[in-house]
Design a protein around this motif. Structure first.
Motif, mmCIF file in Angstrom:
data_model
loop_
_atom_site.group_PDB
_atom_site.id
_atom_site.type_symbol
_atom_site.label_atom_id
_atom_site.label_comp_id
_atom_site.label_asym_id
_atom_site.label_seq_id
_atom_site.Cartn_x
_atom_site.Cartn_y
_atom_site.Cartn_z
ATOM 1 N N ASP A 108 -7.286 10.429 5.995
ATOM 2 C CA ASP A 108 -8.529 9.657 5.848
ATOM 3 C C ASP A 108 -9.543 10.602 5.960
ATOM 4 N N SER A 109 -9.621 11.153 7.159
ATOM 5 C CA SER A 109 -11.064 11.821 7.400
ATOM 6 C C SER A 109 -10.809 13.393 7.317
ATOM 7 N N GLY A 110 -9.708 13.556 6.910
ATOM 8 C CA GLY A 110 -9.532 15.270 6.340
ATOM 9 C C GLY A 110 -9.451 15.890 7.816
ATOM 10 N N ARG A 111 -9.297 15.503 8.849
ATOM 11 C CA ARG A 111 -9.516 16.300 10.088
ATOM 12 C C ARG A 111 -8.059 16.638 10.649
ATOM 13 N N ILE A 112 -8.114 17.745 11.495
ATOM 14 C CA ILE A 112 -6.889 18.356 12.188
ATOM 15 C C ILE A 112 -6.980 17.584 13.668
ATOM 16 N N ASN A 113 -5.907 16.951 13.955
ATOM 17 C CA ASN A 113 -5.819 16.241 15.321
ATOM 18 C C ASN A 113 -4.653 17.197 16.200
ATOM 19 N N MET A 114 -4.860 17.341 17.290
ATOM 20 C CA MET A 114 -3.919 18.248 17.857
ATOM 21 C C MET A 114 -2.812 17.536 18.769
ATOM 22 N N VAL A 115 -1.701 17.769 19.128
ATOM 23 C CA VAL A 115 -0.751 17.086 19.820
ATOM 24 C C VAL A 115 -0.282 17.731 21.019
ATOM 25 N N ARG A 116 -0.500 17.273 22.139
ATOM 26 C CA ARG A 116 0.186 17.923 23.233
ATOM 27 C C ARG A 116 0.725 16.791 24.272
#
Lengths: 259, 329
Positions: free
Chosen positions: B129-137
């Motif tokens: 939707d936003s074209g953003r990269i989210n990080m997972v930890r």
């Protein structure tokens, strides 16, 4: 001449899970263990060179009684920065708030000491961001600190090397362990005295900054989803109770192919 | 075109497994979402590594040639130079390895760039939707995964956790541009202030095939002799331990196994007197065979072990020494 030690009060998540009522108080919190090691370094420097020691903590107001306990370790002043507007700070907003606190009230420090990371978040980012906020150098994994002719001589371990630096300016050091041959336990006298001592409480208003730049509003990261991690359960058979006969069989299974 | 900066490292010209993972993740972003990959190498003796990078799919390479002293500590002005350089490049995402160098450097750079940094991430998610990269930890002492968004600033900065996997990297289709930015980033130093002393004994916890893990069940530092003897009999197995043992100064800092220490990838891990906290378990989750020895049959490590031995850790260690041909101590 004083040393600032950053001490975080971390929450006991397990305890919280077990609780049914919402009466969570400061008993649910404890000092981040490695921050107490940073405090031990500060107390050793106090003993050797006569520095005063100030602790700064940031957290909810119910951390106050825990913060008061820091007096029992012999600290000279214990400060708690607490405000609803600071809640939900990420590492950036935390470093910014601590930086403003130090800049406004404790700018004559000689050294800042921190534990390398906290038990709850384990990012290890705040000390180095704080150093950046204050424009000072930061060093990690400290194994020795000496004061020589108005300079600090710090020795740190970097990967497989041991590096000694002489620093004329203010500096920030993070530690992963306490000083060798020095234990900083609360003294009976200090424990009794700590009951009559007051924790200095400061709020975000005292930082003289706008509410938009601290707490959740001032943070650049936010958690958008959380899900529980499932550990792989490997168990294939029952535990064996130690006996020579059973161990002999197991050793062959365990180590047979590898040795 | 969106840019992705990756700070990667090598050992003797070969990318570290952590760097391979970052290159792999970067190539996925390029392939699926059209990111331009900018590799940044800040190392000593990088010539052969840069030759290697030319052969795989990256778009630009910037390198800084460090000397021994730069590598250990970056000066504040050098960090300012790096921040200026990154502002010019203006990447959407910046990732680095989770090495001790970048664990210190990245918080400083992120603070100066006024952007968010996610530490020790294992993965990323692309938000369509936003074209953003989210990080997972992992968070809460390795009990949960969190997806973290850097919602109002750029670049999205993260250090990436090493998982010692094998990655098939794409070969390059075009020749990457190469730039030497050493003079731009580094200062000429007054080297008097830094002295490098003898190298510490290096401990190959992450490379050893057999690792002996020690927990709080150990009584005293002198008991280490027993486990050192066992280690010798097990083809010089590496010895590591829990954070408590580091705090008790029984083991040195670089022997810590767990989320805040080293992740191990051994074939066999024998844990003596270890209860099995989530932080420690994170460090050993990639081990092929876990053997746990504890006198408490309810110790949580038994749930995650392949073999569980309920008994006194000293008795079991002595038995193993005898079995392997050493004399009882």
């Amino acid at each position: 001449m004083y040393i600032i030690v950053c001490v975080k009060q971390v929450k006991n998540y397990n305890l919280e899970k077990r609780k049914t009522s919402a009466n969570s108080g400061s008993n649910d919190m404890f000092h981040n263990p490695v921050d107490l090691m940073a405090l031990a370094w500060a107390m050793k420097l106090k003993q050797m060179y006569g520095f005063k020691v100030i602790t700064i903590s940031m957290g909810p107001l119910n951390a106050k009684s825990q913060v008061r306990l820091l007096y029992s370790y012999g600290v000279d002043r214990a400060v708690l920065l607490s405000s609803k507007t600071l809640a939900g700070s990420d590492t950036y907003a935390t470093s910014y708030a601590l930086g403003e606190l130090i800049r406004n009230y404790f700018s004559d420090y000689s050294m800042i000491l921190c534990g390398d990371k906290t038990l709850d978040s384990e990012t290890g980012q705040v000390p180095h961001s704080l150093a950046m906020a204050l424009g000072v150098s930061s060093y990690s994994n400290i194994v020795e600190i000496l004061r020589k002719e108005d300079c600090f001589e710090v020795t740190c371990e970097v990967e497989s090397d041991r590096v000694k630096m002489t620093e004329k300016d203010k500096l920030l050091c993070t530690v992963t362990q306490g000083p060798k041959d020095y234990v900083n336990l609360p003294a009976i006298k200090n424990i009794i005295d700590s009951e009559s001592k007051e924790v200095e409480i400061l709020t975000s208003k005292d930082l003289k900054v706008k509410d938009e730049v601290v707490g959740q509003k001032g943070s650049y990261t936010k958690v958008i989803s959380l899900h529980e991690k499932n550990f792989v359960t490997r168990r294939k058979q029952q535990n064996i109770v130690f006996s020579e006969e059973k161990m002999g069989m197991l050793m062959k299974v365990i180590l047979g192919e590898s040795l | 075109m969106k840019k992705l900066c990756i700070f990667i490292e090598h050992k003797d010209g070969v990318p570290t497994s952590n760097s391979q993972k970052i290159l792999y993740m970067a190539q996925m972003l390029k392939k699926q979402y059209g990111y331009r990959i900018i590799a940044i190498v800040m190392e000593q003796n990088s010539e052969s590594f840069i030759e290697y990078l030319k052969t795989i799919e990256v778009d630009e390479i910037y390198f800084v040639t460090l000397n021994e002293k730069n590598k250990l500590l970056f000066l504040k002005e050098e960090i300012d130079n790096l921040v200026c350089f990154l502002k010019e490049i203006n990447p959407e995402v910046a990732w680095a390895t989770n090495s001790s160098c970048y664990r210190i450097l990245f918080p400083k750079v992120a603070y100066s760039l006024h952007t968010g940094l996610c530490a020790a991430c294992s993965d990323f998610k692309y938000d369509e939707d936003s074209g953003r990269i989210n990080m997972v930890r992992t968070v809460f002492s390795n009990n949960a995964y969190a997806q973290i968004s850097v919602h109002r600033s750029r670049p999205v900065m993260a250090t990436i956790l090493d998982e010692k996997g094998t990655y098939n990297l794409e070969r390059n289709l075009t020749f990457p541009e190469i730039h030497d930015i050493t003079d731009r980033i580094l200062l000429i130093r007054d080297n008097q202030a830094i002295k490098i002393m003898k190298e510490l004994e290096s401990i190959n916890l992450d490379k050893s095939q057999i690792v002996i893990g020690l927990g709080n069940g150990i009584h005293d530092k002198s008991d280490m002799d027993l486990f050192e003897k066992l280690s010798r009999l097990l083809n010089h197995a590496a010895i590591g331990g829990t954070r408590e043992l580091i705090n008790r100064q029984i083991l040195p800092q670089n022997c810590q196994i767990g989320s805040t220490g080293t992740q191990i990838f051994a074939d066999i891990y024998i844990g003596f007197g270890i209860s099995g906290s989530p932080q420690h378990m994170q460090g050993i989750e990639h081990v092929k065979k876990i053997i746990a020895v504890n006198n408490d049959p309810y110790a949580s490590i038994f749930q995650h072990a392949d073999y569980g031995i309920v008994g006194d850790m000293y008795e079991v260690a002595n038995y193993m020494i005898n079995y392997l041909g050493g004399k009882d101590t």
